[in-house]
Design an enzyme around this catalytic site. Structure first.
Site, PDB file in Angstrom:
ATOM      1  CD  GLU A  77      -3.078  -0.713   0.076  1.00 53.64           C
ATOM      2  OE1 GLU A  77      -2.581  -0.715  -1.137  1.00 53.64           O
ATOM      3  OE2 GLU A  77      -4.173  -0.728   0.261  1.00 53.64           O
TER       4      GLU A  77
ATOM      5  CB  THR B 228      -4.956   5.483  -3.857  1.00 56.73           C
ATOM      6  OG1 THR B 228      -6.038   4.669  -4.123  1.00 56.73           O
ATOM      7  CG2 THR B 228      -5.313   5.931  -2.149  1.00 56.73           C
TER       8      THR B 228
HETATM    9  N1  HSE Z   1      -8.387   4.729   3.169  1.00 53.24           N
HETATM   10  C1  HSE Z   1      -7.737   4.825   1.863  1.00 53.24           C
HETATM   11  C2  HSE Z   1      -8.212   6.346   1.297  1.00 53.24           C
HETATM   12  C3  HSE Z   1      -8.223   3.942   1.240  1.00 53.24           C
HETATM   13  O1  HSE Z   1      -9.188   6.646   1.389  1.00 53.24           O
HETATM   14  O2  HSE Z   1      -7.077   7.024   0.760  1.00 53.24           O
HETATM   15  C4  HSE Z   1      -7.765   3.813  -0.313  1.00 53.24           C
HETATM   16  O3  HSE Z   1      -8.161   2.601  -0.961  1.00 53.24           O
END
Ligand code: HSE
Length: 310
Positions: free
Chosen positions: A131, A183
């Site tokens: 991630e 993201t």
């Molecule tokens: N919590 C993260 C975001 C998840 O919203 O940036 C990304 O999939």
């Protein structure tokens, strides 16, 4: 541990944030899922092959599964290697935890081949490296439900504190418009400070949502599915977002919002019938806009990464 042994796993898509729980809540769904085959080798090294056309990197240093395995291998005293073949059904940049599925899937598969050396919490730690590579930040709200299944609360990342929330049956309708939101971009537009009045509303909703899940109180779940901090900023990246939300609720959905960092939108419903009506509303909005989209009617899945064959 048997060298040259292969296993195949299914790694589910996940919905992070669950509307009000930015970076701390997430759940696994029954569909879609990625498929991966992982082979344990006596020769050190990691090789990665994709059988799809998403153009993802195969260099282990630049691949989420690769860096996850590197983190795991750094904990081993014996040199071993892995071959990984990934077939992605979860499109990268969809907001459905595509990178988490690769990272979590390979972590569970490799751990199984190593004779379950590591516990689930350590697998989350390894997979968070994926991630970090994908979004620039270690967040665990896709990885954790992908590994644990069900709805998970990540109370803290440092140190890791994971709580699995037993949930009532929930149907999930997802629409994925064919636009890509990275993201890292969706995080970079967020405000760094929040007003106290918004924070109060948000933590009231998070507490309400968690209580609603634990008590199977659908009305409480419904009124807690509200995000006054992230959604107002991110929803501008998703055409038709407000209309989809409005029409889904009129069709009986409990509520919903952006899936992870988007552009997918998800809605929760108490019955399959409602979830299907919600799907129709979503389709109508994007058809009107001539925007190509895919929909899924699925459920919150109690299972995480599953071993399909070995
Ligand atoms: N919590 C993260 C975001 C998840 O919203 O940036 C990304 O999939």
């Amino acid at each position: 541990m048997r060298f040259e042994q292969s296993i195949k796993v299914k790694a589910p898509a996940t919905v992070a944030n669950m509307v009000c729980g930015f970076d701390i809540l997430g759940f696994a769904v029954a569909e879609p899922y990625d498929e991966m085959i992982v082979t344990l080798r006596e020769q050190p090294g990691i090789s990665i092959t994709h059988t799809d056309d998403h153009g993802l990197p195969t260099d282990p240093d630049n691949n989420v599964a690769g860096v996850t395995l590197q983190a795991m291998l750094s904990e081993l005293t014996i040199p071993v290697g892995f071959d990984v073949t990934i077939h992605k059904h979860i499109k990268p940049g969809s907001g459905l935890g595509s990178s988490a599925a690769s990272a979590a899937g390979v972590a569970v598969a490799a751990n199984h081949l190593l004779g379950e050396l590591f516990d689930k919490e350590l697998l989350v730690q390894f997979a968070m490296n994926g991630e970090k590579l994908a979004s620039g930040v270690k967040h665990a709200d896709n990885i954790t439900p992908c590994i644990y299944g069900g709805i998970t609360l990540i109370r803290s990342i440092f140190p890791l504190d994971i709580i699995s929330l037993p949930s009532p049956q929930l149907f999930v309708t997802i629409v994925h418009p064919q636009i890509e939101v990275k993201t890292a971009d969706a995080r970079s537009i967020l405000k760094k400070q929040v007003y106290l009045k918004d924070a109060i509303k948000q933590w009231g909703n998070i507490a309400g949502l968690v209580s609603g899940i634990l008590q199977s109180d659908y009305a409480l779940i419904s009124r807690s599915l509200e995000d006054v901090i992230i959604e107002p900023v991110r929803s501008i990246l998703i055409p038709g977002f407000d209309e989809i939300k409005e029409r889904s609720k009129s069709a009986g959905a409990l509520g919903g919002g952006i899936s992870g960092s988007g552009p997918s939108i998800f809605m929760l419903s108490q019955s399959l019938e409602t979830a299907v009506s919600v799907e129709q509303q979503m389709q109508q909005v994007f058809q009107k806009m001539n925007l190509l989209h895919y929909t899924y009617v699925t459920t919150v899945s109690s299972g995480g990464v599953q071993i399909v064959s070995e």
